[in-house]
Design a protein around this motif. Structure first.
Motif, PDB file in Angstrom:
ATOM      1  N   ASN A 149       0.840  -1.186   0.000  1.00 23.20           N
ATOM      2  CA  ASN A 149       0.000   0.000   0.000  1.00 23.20           C
ATOM      3  C   ASN A 149       0.880   1.243   0.000  1.00 23.20           C
TER       4      ASN A 149
ATOM      5  N   SER B 236      -2.280   1.997   5.677  1.00 14.53           N
ATOM      6  CA  SER B 236      -1.845   2.837   4.550  1.00 14.53           C
ATOM      7  C   SER B 236      -1.974   4.298   4.935  1.00 14.53           C
TER       8      SER B 236
ATOM      9  N   LEU C  47      -5.293  -8.745  -9.699  1.00 15.07           N
ATOM     10  CA  LEU C  47      -4.822  -7.634  -8.862  1.00 15.07           C
ATOM     11  C   LEU C  47      -6.036  -6.884  -8.346  1.00 15.07           C
TER      12      LEU C  47
ATOM     13  N   GLY D 154      -7.585  -3.885  -5.264  1.00 15.85           N
ATOM     14  CA  GLY D 154      -7.248  -2.862  -4.286  1.00 15.85           C
ATOM     15  C   GLY D 154      -8.258  -1.737  -4.278  1.00 15.85           C
TER      16      GLY D 154
ATOM     17  N   TRP E 152      -8.398   2.786  -4.200  1.00 16.26           N
ATOM     18  CA  TRP E 152      -7.594   4.006  -4.299  1.00 16.26           C
ATOM     19  C   TRP E 152      -8.459   5.229  -4.065  1.00 16.26           C
TER      20      TRP E 152
ATOM     21  N   VAL F  32      -3.433   4.341  -1.708  1.00 16.93           N
ATOM     22  CA  VAL F  32      -3.732   2.996  -2.188  1.00 16.93           C
ATOM     23  C   VAL F  32      -3.805   2.089  -0.971  1.00 16.93           C
TER      24      VAL F  32
ATOM     25  N   LEU G  28      -4.038  -3.346  -1.325  1.00 14.82           N
ATOM     26  CA  LEU G  28      -3.526  -3.797  -2.615  1.00 14.82           C
ATOM     27  C   LEU G  28      -3.061  -5.247  -2.475  1.00 14.82           C
ATOM     28  N   ARG G  29      -3.633  -6.102  -3.286  1.00 10.39           N
ATOM     29  CA  ARG G  29      -3.341  -7.538  -3.217  1.00 10.39           C
ATOM     30  C   ARG G  29      -3.212  -8.081  -4.626  1.00 10.39           C
TER      31      ARG G  29
END
Length: 788
Positions: free
Chosen positions: A551, A606, A641, A643, A645, A706, A709-710
């Motif tokens: 992140n 984050s 992907l 996440g 934001w 962000v 996030l993975r």
């Protein structure tokens, strides 16, 4: 992969043929332009027009009824100002010598046409006309149409006539006023075409009536749109029986009662035939008692500011857990007065954990309203209304999430509808409101109402909320939950891929710290003394976690960095403030806009990053933050992907390996926007860029956040092979890739918790890049899958 086999493997296309009556359009007979003969050809000069008569004249010397084409020359172009004559029409007048003219005053030119044998309701005339002087009106069958033109004899004016026609002979009059004090030119010029449909068109339904579910006391209106040769008659029916007096295009059921529910149709008739509309099912429910808006007493009257709400309970209150009753908020101050919250009404007001919530703690608040369905069939229950929240919110029933959410639209009331999710007896309606940070928070519910059928649902188990699977990364957890109703006690047995899971006999199945072995199809059987029911399948997919994904604003261990630190994982590859610097700085978390500002609050997972410690001095323009991750050891085709934001201002794009994904962040800085990428990955190192724009003209706050996030994927060869099936004569050919080594083919006649899969004892045959097994099917159906 599982595939069905059915005895008839050919794909059957169901061709639905809908009969549509094609209107038989035809020209209106004997409808002529001015100055032409029966064939539509221009008449000679100074010739009586056989189709137009003068029925009103201001000139005693030329009273009519004849009208004439003109002598050559002035005032018709090119000699004069009148628009030139053509091959389809000519000017006509009370006499031919309009170089002299006629007396000033009113003149009426009449033409006739016959609609015998046609449907006058389907007649239409479009055309254009001009005159000297003004065109006062066009009159159809002695009815003025209000169509005029200024007498601009050098150009035409368009007109359209779509109603007022009658069966048989119709009259069409053009009224012209000749201005001036002495004799001067007067004339009329008309070009038009008409269409009409042949009589005898049977009725057809254009728009069918639509039913619905209503609550007793509602005003219900059913309507139909039909056409066909008039006159059309209508007869509404309920359950096949005529509704007395219901003979119009609309059926009004004011203050509808439960007894008025049923299947409604309407029969449309004319002299040709009749047609019955599709059924409009009207369901009428008994009102559910005990449903109250926020901030009202037992009679529905609004409470005074500061009063405790007698119907809602605060079962979760991060501001003060000891306070379990919400209060009516101060309606004389911000944010209700001079603020963004939707204004109170005389039927509901804002409630919250305090009288004035400007300093209310951040977190989740849960407002609970008890709804008692004793005596009602819960399977039929419907509850609906409108709500506003500050900030985002979700709606739960009996602790189970629903699909209803509120984006935190506190400036408007958003509708919601709940059905098919209620228990017998007492239920809990739960409004879960998240306060994003310390400050104003509240709930407003208005128009809350509901209905249900009287009776009971029975003793057999009934699934209200199905378990939901999902995509997980290794190490994550997931609760699979089923909500069921029925006579107690209820028994639960969870299954994975059809096999019972030992000891998993609760309504909730927790998959903790998952590995790839936890992936599969999960279901649950619910039973009691009265019967058994099976849930839908919840598919759980597990991917290996890709390491080295971070992140914003954290170190290599995922711990948040200090304010002012340089983020080691994100680089500013586009920097409108300082193009020479790629440092992404952890933003000062002690000042606006993080403190007492609109940016989503920092957490221990984050933090915001920016081109400066305090981005208030950041230049307006474009910024791009880049992070990288390494897919060595993963198959890029399997990577996902995910996440969230947030950006200040607009997040204009997310780019993967330099390619635009088209994803934008319209929520900007006050809330997260989720994103998921499933394509565009490559072996080895990948780049991920977050692009945003600082909209301030000179300088102003900007930043990127962000969170969560993975990235997950499978190693090469870790993808389950695809299984294909096709028919070959009376046989079925099942195939899978040669590269899928170690797999065997299994079959089963059914799919369910007790499914028994049996190996197909036929050796696969190589065929190019696939292994094939040819099977002669037996039985009603067969399912196949590969397993090791």
């Amino acid at each position: 992969m599982k595939h069905h086999w059915l005895p008839e493997l050919t794909a059957t296309a169901l061709l639905v043929v809908t009969a549509v009556f094609q209107a038989q359009a035809a020209p209106i007979p004997k409808l002529y332009n001015t100055g032409v003969d029966d064939n539509g050809a221009p008449l000679p000069n100074a010739t009586a027009d056989p189709h137009y008569r003068l029925i009103e004249s201001a000139d005693p010397a030329y009273p009519g009824p004849d009208t004439f084409t003109l002598e050559g020359g002035w005032p018709v172009a090119p000699a004069g100002p009148w628009i030139a004559e053509s091959a389809v029409s000519r000017w006509i007048a009370p006499w031919a010598r309009q170089s002299t003219g006629n007396a000033p005053g009113s003149y009426t030119f009449r033409t006739t046409f016959d609609l015998t044998g046609f449907d006058p309701a389907k007649a239409k005339i479009t055309g254009k006309w001009t005159s000297d002087n003004s065109g006062v009106d066009i009159v159809l069958n002695d009815v003025p149409l209000g169509i005029s033109q200024p007498g601009n004899f050098g150009a035409f004016s368009d007109f359209t006539i779509e109603s007022g026609f009658v069966a048989g002979v119709n009259t069409l009059d053009f009224l012209v006023f000749n201005a001036g004090d002495t004799v001067n030119p007067i004339g009329l010029r008309v070009e038009m075409i008409g269409t009409v449909e042949v009589a005898g068109e049977p009725p057809r339904i254009i728009t069918a009536p639509v039913g619905g579910t209503y609550i007793a006391g509602d005003n219900v209106s059913l309507s139909v749109v039909a056409d066909g040769t008039p006159p059309l008659s209508y007869q509404w029916k309920r359950n096949g029986t005529d509704v007395p007096g219901a003979n119009g295009t609309t059926l009004a059921l004011d203050a509808i009662t439960v007894a008025q529910g049923g299947d409604y149709t309407v029969v449309v008739r004319n002299n040709v035939s009749e047609i019955t509309s599709p059924v409009a099912k009207v369901t009428v429910l008994e009102p559910i008692p005990g449903l109250f808006n926020t901030g009202v007493d037992n009679s529905g009257f609004i409470l005074f500011d500061g009063s405790e709400d007698p119907h809602y309970k605060l079962v979760a209150n991060p501001d003060d857990p000891a306070v379990t009753v919400p209060v009516v908020q101060d309606s004389t101050v911000f944010p209700i007065v001079g603020g963004p919250w939707v204004a109170n009404s005389d039927t509901s007001v804002w409630i919250g954990p305090r009288f004035e919530t400007s300093a209310a703690a951040g977190g989740d608040y849960v407002y609970e309203l008890e709804v008692d369905l004793t005596g009602f069939d819960p399977a039929s229950a419907l509850i609906m209304g409108f709500w506003a929240t500050d900030n985002t919110a979700t709606l739960l029933v009996n602790d189970a999430p629903t699909a209803v959410a509120n984006a935190g639209n506190f400036d408007t009331l958003s509708s919601f509808r709940l059905e098919g999710i209620f228990f017998a007896g007492k239920n809990r309606l739960q409004f879960k409101v998240n306060n994003a940070s310390a400050g104003y928070t509240g709930l407003r519910v208005q128009g809350l109402r509901g209905g249900a059928r009287r009776g009971t649902v029975g003793d057999a188990p009934r699934i209200i909320t199905q378990p939901t699977g999902g995509l997980l990364l290794t190490g994550e957890s997931l609760d699979l939950t089923v909500v069921a109703d029925g006579a107690r006690p209820l028994n639960f047995q969870w299954h994975k891929n059809g096999a019972a899971l030992s000891g998993k006999t609760e309504a909730r199945l927790t998959l903790a710290n998952v590995t790839r072995a936890d992936a599969g199809d999960y279901s649950v059987t619910v039973s009691n003394f009265a019967g058994t029911t099976n849930s839908a399948v919840a598919t759980v997919t597990v991917l290996e976690r890709v390491p080295g994904v971070f992140n914003t604003g954290v170190d290599d261990t995922g711990a948040v960095l200090a304010d002012g630190a340089v983020d080691p994982h994100y680089k500013l590859v586009v920097n409108a403030t300082n193009p020479d610097s790629q440092d992404a700085i952890v933003h000062d978390s002690l000042v606006f806009p993080i403190v007492a500002g609109p940016w989503v609050a920092n957490t221990d997972k984050s933090k915001w990053i920016a081109p400066l410690l305090d981005s208030g001095g950041a230049s307006g323009g474009d910024y791009a933050y880049r992070t990288t991750f390494d897919l060595t050891g993963f198959d890029p085709a399997t990577v996902v992907l995910m996440g969230n934001w947030a950006t200040d201002n607009l997040g204009t794009d997310i780019k993967l390996n330099g390619a635009s994904t088209g994803l934008q962040n319209g929520n900007q800085f006050s809330a997260y926007t989720a994103f998921t990428l499933t394509t565009g990955f490559q072996a080895g190192v990948n780049t991920l860029e977050f692009h945003l724009n600082n909209a301030d003209a000179v300088t102003g706050y900007t930043g990127l956040r962000v969170d969560n996030l993975r990235i997950g994927g499978l190693p090469p060869g870790g993808v389950a092979p695809s299984l294909a099936i096709q028919r070959s004569g009376n046989n079925v050919v099942v195939s899978w890739p040669v590269s899928a080594t170690g797999y065997k083919l299994f079959g089963s006649p059914a799919l369910g918790p007790a499914t028994a899969w049996t190996e197909v004892n036929l050796p696969p045959t190589p065929n190019g890049d696939r292994l094939t097994v040819t099977i002669t099917p037996t039985g009603a159906q067969q399912l196949y899958r590969l397993q090791k």
